[in-house]
Design an enzyme around this catalytic site. Structure first.
Site, PDB file in Angstrom:
ATOM      1  N   LYS A  77       0.853  -1.190   0.000  1.00 40.12           N
ATOM      2  CA  LYS A  77       0.000   0.000   0.000  1.00 40.12           C
ATOM      3  C   LYS A  77       0.884   1.233   0.000  1.00 40.12           C
ATOM      4  CE  LYS A  77      -1.793   2.690   2.803  1.00 40.12           C
ATOM      5  NZ  LYS A  77      -1.468   3.859   1.965  1.00 40.12           N
ATOM      6  N   GLU A 115       8.481   1.142  11.587  1.00 39.59           N
ATOM      7  CA  GLU A 115       9.592   2.080  11.405  1.00 39.59           C
ATOM      8  C   GLU A 115       8.978   3.476  11.431  1.00 39.59           C
ATOM      9  OE1 GLU A 115      12.644   1.201  11.346  1.00 39.59           O
ATOM     10  OE2 GLU A 115      12.546  -0.941  10.900  1.00 39.59           O
TER      11      GLU A 115
HETATM   12  P1  NAD Z   1       1.992   8.514   7.595  1.00 33.75           P
HETATM   13  O1  NAD Z   1       2.068   7.820   8.898  1.00 33.75           O
HETATM   14  O2  NAD Z   1       0.991   9.567   7.418  1.00 33.75           O
HETATM   15  O3  NAD Z   1       1.684   7.428   6.441  1.00 33.75           O
HETATM   16  C1  NAD Z   1       2.544   6.344   6.179  1.00 33.75           C
HETATM   17  C2  NAD Z   1       1.753   5.274   5.428  1.00 33.75           C
HETATM   18  O4  NAD Z   1       0.794   4.710   6.307  1.00 33.75           O
HETATM   19  C3  NAD Z   1       0.952   5.798   4.246  1.00 33.75           C
HETATM   20  O5  NAD Z   1       0.910   4.802   3.251  1.00 33.75           O
HETATM   21  C4  NAD Z   1      -0.441   6.012   4.856  1.00 33.75           C
HETATM   22  O6  NAD Z   1      -1.468   5.983   3.898  1.00 33.75           O
HETATM   23  C5  NAD Z   1      -0.518   4.830   5.792  1.00 33.75           C
HETATM   24  N1  NAD Z   1      -1.381   4.986   6.967  1.00 33.75           N
HETATM   25  C6  NAD Z   1      -1.597   6.110   7.702  1.00 33.75           C
HETATM   26  N2  NAD Z   1      -2.413   5.820   8.742  1.00 33.75           N
HETATM   27  C7  NAD Z   1      -2.676   4.484   8.664  1.00 33.75           C
HETATM   28  C8  NAD Z   1      -3.483   3.598   9.452  1.00 33.75           C
HETATM   29  N3  NAD Z   1      -4.151   4.018  10.533  1.00 33.75           N
HETATM   30  N4  NAD Z   1      -3.539   2.301   9.072  1.00 33.75           N
HETATM   31  C9  NAD Z   1      -2.846   1.859   7.987  1.00 33.75           C
HETATM   32  N5  NAD Z   1      -2.112   2.667   7.197  1.00 33.75           N
HETATM   33  C10 NAD Z   1      -2.023   3.969   7.530  1.00 33.75           C
HETATM   34  O7  NAD Z   1       3.461   9.007   7.271  1.00 33.75           O
HETATM   35  P2  NAD Z   1       3.979   9.870   6.022  1.00 33.75           P
HETATM   36  O8  NAD Z   1       3.564  11.291   6.228  1.00 33.75           O
HETATM   37  O9  NAD Z   1       3.630   9.183   4.750  1.00 33.75           O
HETATM   38  O10 NAD Z   1       5.580   9.742   6.190  1.00 33.75           O
HETATM   39  C11 NAD Z   1       6.335  10.554   7.007  1.00 33.75           C
HETATM   40  C12 NAD Z   1       6.586   9.873   8.333  1.00 33.75           C
HETATM   41  O11 NAD Z   1       7.222   8.614   8.138  1.00 33.75           O
HETATM   42  C13 NAD Z   1       7.542  10.655   9.221  1.00 33.75           C
HETATM   43  O12 NAD Z   1       7.086  10.609  10.551  1.00 33.75           O
HETATM   44  C14 NAD Z   1       8.856   9.897   9.100  1.00 33.75           C
HETATM   45  O13 NAD Z   1       9.745  10.042  10.177  1.00 33.75           O
HETATM   46  C15 NAD Z   1       8.366   8.496   8.981  1.00 33.75           C
HETATM   47  N6  NAD Z   1       9.388   7.654   8.348  1.00 33.75           N
HETATM   48  C16 NAD Z   1      10.043   6.732   9.119  1.00 33.75           C
HETATM   49  C17 NAD Z   1      11.046   5.951   8.546  1.00 33.75           C
HETATM   50  C18 NAD Z   1      11.785   4.917   9.341  1.00 33.75           C
HETATM   51  O14 NAD Z   1      12.419   4.063   8.740  1.00 33.75           O
HETATM   52  N7  NAD Z   1      11.743   4.947  10.653  1.00 33.75           N
HETATM   53  C19 NAD Z   1      11.373   6.132   7.204  1.00 33.75           C
HETATM   54  C20 NAD Z   1      10.683   7.094   6.462  1.00 33.75           C
HETATM   55  C21 NAD Z   1       9.679   7.843   7.044  1.00 33.75           C
END
Ligand code: NAD
Length: 479
Positions: A177, A251
């Site tokens: 996804k 992550e």
């Molecule tokens: P986000 O949490 O908004 O979304 C990430 C993914 O999860 C997207 O595909 C989104 O559609 C999905 N999602 C959101 N809520 C969900 C739920 N309740 N159930 C299932 N899926 C859900 O994050 P973002 O804005 O896309 O990315 C930025 C964030 O990701 C930042 O906080 C960054 O630090 C983190 N990040 C972490 C790592 C790591 O390896 N630790 C790497 C890259 C980004």
């Protein structure tokens, strides 16, 4: 040029899906760059069924020899190689990533990981017999099953392959996804899979938002979840997966510290600053956004860091000279600007950058910003901003004080320690509660486990250890 996708990449289907479209816009100029079909609960069912069948069939992916899977993964790498540039060109528009980063951290990373995990699959031992109290036991390592791979927008293809390469090597089938913002680049991976020797249904792609993500996690046909994203979403994912007792790798976000020890040459800090604190316009989870400097060197370091940050080329991410491009969307831009305004309202000072719009730049560009006089209680020092914004804070006293300040965070993802004495930096790094630490710069090693502590996540990915999330054990007690 518009990228118009009209089908869903489920079970190898190329049939057009007639339904509402999701439009994707460029972070450079706000123009539409393409569209794809909106997904619904029926698509979640279809994608999971397709993955299940591809896993469980008598000749299914989990039954292939590791060697055959590795050969198919290498053929996928060949199909991706010819698409590395198109993937990067899309990501430059979707995310605003500078071209070199969009290329290296995405398509090039996917190739490296496919190669590494194909090699690991070939050398992996999946069955061993050991003596037991009553005779002998056969211990088997099996694929965990159908895995949901949920990916953020910031490094969409690189992070996807942190998950997909070990999942394929382990013999799992998957439903990916991608984020709604970056579905178009993931379609290119679907095209490459269709060209590779990987059978239909092994990899299914289901673009959509959090609603689709939650349906996928809760679906009884999904055995495990590998999630990368924000800490808030990760907590929700853990709740939904926890109710169904499904294993999860999470992550999540970070607020990492770059610790400058009192003997660190200023030049060392400046040379590493972009790669350790400003990657991807600040939209990288590993960026050290808190710079902790000895109080005795505060003025000198703030001046040097300010000079360096203000020299960076801000502009169009397609131009190879650009170091800082626009942010992913106007809503994310507004969130980052809000943090800058909040830092000022809380009493921190800005030495370069600020909340004002840059003339002649895309509306989603944020000026690279350096805060100083930052108190550890301020929101800008505690919360993940995810933009080109750092705060420089001074610590008094010894290395112990620096370590205490670095650990004063709910997060524990990455970090950097600077010193002329590598042994001293290493000793400090070992006492920082975070999943990875760079010494005199931060450069992620794809061959070593990567993961977060505290609110930065659960479990790890990458390296040989990264395959464990996609495996489970079976013990057979022999007569
Ligand atoms: P986000 O949490 O908004 O979304 C990430 C993914 O999860 C997207 O595909 C989104 O559609 C999905 N999602 C959101 N809520 C969900 C739920 N309740 N159930 C299932 N899926 C859900 O994050 P973002 O804005 O896309 O990315 C930025 C964030 O990701 C930042 O906080 C960054 O630090 C983190 N990040 C972490 C790592 C790591 O390896 N630790 C790497 C890259 C980004």
């Amino acid at each position: 040029m518009l990228t118009e996708r009209r089908h869903l990449q489920i079970a190898g289907s190329t049939a057009p899906a007639t339904r509402d479209l999701v439009k994707v816009t460029s972070s450079i100029d706000g123009r539409e760059i393409g569209s794809y079909p909106k997904t619904d609960a029926g698509d979640v069912d279809n994608a999971v069924r397709s993955a299940r069948e591809a896993l469980d069939a008598p000749q299914g992916w989990s039954q292939w020899t590791a060697d055959a899977r590795a050969t198919a993964m290498e053929s996928l790498a060949t199909a991706i190689k010819s698409r590395v540039t198109s993937i990067a060109e899309l990501i430059v528009h979707e995310v605003g990533s500078p071209l070199a980063f969009a290329t290296g951290a995405n398509g090039v990373t996917a190739l490296a990981l496919l190669k590494d995990y194909a090699r690991l699959a070939r050398s992996m031992q999946t069955e061993a017999t050991r003596p037991s109290r009553s005779g002998r036991t056969l211990v088997r390592t099996e694929p965990v099953g159908v895995v949901a791979l949920i990916v953020p927008w910031n490094v969409p293809i690189g992070i996807l392959f942190f998950k997909l390469a070990p999942a394929l090597a382990a013999g799992c089938t998957v439903v990916i996804k991608p984020s709604p913002e970056t579905a178009l680049d993931t379609y290119l991976i679907g095209d490459a899979i269709a060209e590779s020797g990987i059978p239909d249904g092994v990899v299914n792609i289901l673009p959509g938002g959090r609603d689709i993500g939650e349906l996928l996690i809760a679906h009884p046909g999904v055995d495990a979840i590998s999630f990368t994203g924000s800490t808030a979403a990760g907590r929700r994912v853990a709740e939904v997966a926890g109710r169904a007792l499904k294993p999860v790798v999470l992550e999540l976000g970070g607020k990492s510290a770059a610790v400058v020890l009192d003997d660190a040459p200023t030049q060392l800090v400046l040379d590493a600053l972009y790669g350790s604190s400003f990657l991807n316009n600040g939209q990288a989870c590993t960026n050290s956004s808190r710079i902790l400097v000895p109080a005795s060197r505060r003025d000198e370091l703030v001046a040097a860091i300010t000079d360096r940050v203000s020299s960076w080329v801000v502009g169009d991410p397609r131009d190879p000279a650009t170091q800082i491009g626009p942010l992913v969307s106007s809503s994310h831009h507004d969130r980052v600007v809000h943090y800058i305004e909040r830092g000022l309202a809380d009493g921190a000072q800005i030495s370069t950058g600020g909340p004002q719009q840059m003339s002649g730049q895309s509306g989603t560009t944020v000026r690279p910003t350096v805060f100083f006089d930052v108190e550890p209680t301020m929101a800008i020092a505690r919360e993940e901003i995810f933009g080109p914004v750092i705060s420089v804070a001074a610590y008094e006293g010894s290395d112990d004080e620096a370590i205490r300040a670095a650990n004063d965070s709910e997060y524990g993802l990455a970090g950097t320690v600077f010193s002329i004495d590598v042994e001293r930096a290493l000793a400090v790094g070992k006492r920082i509660r975070s999943g990875s630490i760079g010494i005199n710069g931060y450069s992620l090693d794809l061959g070593a486990p990567f993961g977060g502590r505290k609110s930065s996540g659960l479990g790890s990915e990458l390296g040989p250890e990264g395959i464990e999330a996609f495996q489970t054990y079976q013990s057979i007690y022999l007569p």
